[in-house]
Design a protein around this motif. Structure first.
Motif, PDB file in Angstrom:
ATOM      1  N   MET A 147      16.201  43.116  -7.710  1.00  0.00           N
ATOM      2  CA  MET A 147      16.054  43.807  -8.798  1.00  0.00           C
ATOM      3  C   MET A 147      17.003  45.260  -8.727  1.00  0.00           C
ATOM      4  SD  MET A 147      13.654  42.279 -10.323  1.00  0.00           S
ATOM      5  CE  MET A 147      14.076  40.833  -9.399  1.00  0.00           C
ATOM      6  N   LEU A 148      17.410  45.573  -7.505  1.00  0.00           N
ATOM      7  CA  LEU A 148      18.393  46.709  -7.557  1.00  0.00           C
ATOM      8  C   LEU A 148      19.587  46.207  -7.714  1.00  0.00           C
ATOM      9  CD1 LEU A 148      16.773  48.278  -4.025  1.00  0.00           C
ATOM     10  CD2 LEU A 148      17.124  49.337  -6.323  1.00  0.00           C
ATOM     11  N   ILE A 149      20.077  44.856  -7.358  1.00  0.00           N
ATOM     12  CA  ILE A 149      21.482  44.228  -7.551  1.00  0.00           C
ATOM     13  C   ILE A 149      21.554  44.228  -9.056  1.00  0.00           C
ATOM     14  CG2 ILE A 149      22.802  42.094  -7.520  1.00  0.00           C
ATOM     15  CD1 ILE A 149      22.936  43.685  -4.785  1.00  0.00           C
ATOM     16  N   SER A 150      20.535  43.760  -9.816  1.00  0.00           N
ATOM     17  CA  SER A 150      20.603  43.622 -11.413  1.00  0.00           C
ATOM     18  C   SER A 150      20.636  45.202 -11.955  1.00  0.00           C
ATOM     19  CB  SER A 150      19.262  42.984 -11.734  1.00  0.00           C
ATOM     20  OG  SER A 150      19.162  41.481 -11.343  1.00  0.00           O
ATOM     21  N   LYS A 151      19.842  46.047 -11.313  1.00  0.00           N
ATOM     22  CA  LYS A 151      20.330  47.284 -12.071  1.00  0.00           C
ATOM     23  C   LYS A 151      21.553  47.757 -11.831  1.00  0.00           C
ATOM     24  CE  LYS A 151      18.422  52.109 -12.113  1.00  0.00           C
ATOM     25  NZ  LYS A 151      17.698  53.156 -11.585  1.00  0.00           N
ATOM     26  N   GLY A 152      22.200  47.439 -10.486  1.00  0.00           N
ATOM     27  CA  GLY A 152      23.534  48.020 -10.368  1.00  0.00           C
ATOM     28  C   GLY A 152      24.648  47.174 -11.183  1.00  0.00           C
TER      29      GLY A 152
END
Length: 167
Positions: A108-113
């Protein structure tokens, strides 16, 4: 042959929707949407994920988080930050509060990035993506290496080349 795979996924999807097989629906939607997004058909990928979300339970699950994240990525890449931000924040909230394995939060953090990168928020994207990379670093998974790309791109865009090389 990707076009053939995409056609097969999209032909199979209504069958699994009829069977209410949520695991298969999530897998098909994610596989097809990722292929569609790589082909820069962002709205189409977003819509496919929305279809998957409408076909599965609203209860928090790793599959729901992943569909939300990929839908948010599609909306973001299509230029719709107003849609993308609440979707990715919802996915992050579910991943953080539901006790899912760290991998889910990392994804999820990678997607937000990736969304932040699309809107040239490079410093924020780097911090977000790097936090995701740290959660995924120890996994024995070839796909994890591709997650480093967002962190690398953002470092390069910010002129932080030594850090990029070290990553």
């Amino acid at each position: 042959r990707w076009e053939e795979a995409e056609r097969d996924w999209l032909e199979a999807l209504p069958i699994y929707e009829e069977l209410q097989d949520e695991t298969a629906i999530v897998r098909i939607c994610l596989a097809a949407a990722n292929q569609i997004l790589w082909a820069t058909r962002y709205e189409e990928g977003y819509e496919l994920c929305k279809r998957g979300l409408a076909s599965i339970s609203e209860d928090p699950s790793p599959g729901r988080c992943r569909l939300l994240a990929v839908a948010a990525g599609g909306a973001g890449q299509a230029g719709d930050l107003e849609t993308a931000e609440p979707m990715i924040e919802g996915a992050l909230e579910q991943a953080e509060s539901s006790g899912f394995p760290p991998r889910i939060l990392g994804e999820m953090l990678i997607s937000k990035g990736f969304i932040e990168f699309a809107f040239m928020k490079h410093e924020a994207a780097h911090a977000t993506a790097l936090a995701g990379v740290e959660l995924l670093r120890d996994l024995d998974d070839n796909g994890v290496a591709s997650h480093h790309a967002v962190a690398l791109w953002t470092l390069q865009r910010c002129g932080r080349l030594e850090e990029a090389r070290a990553l």
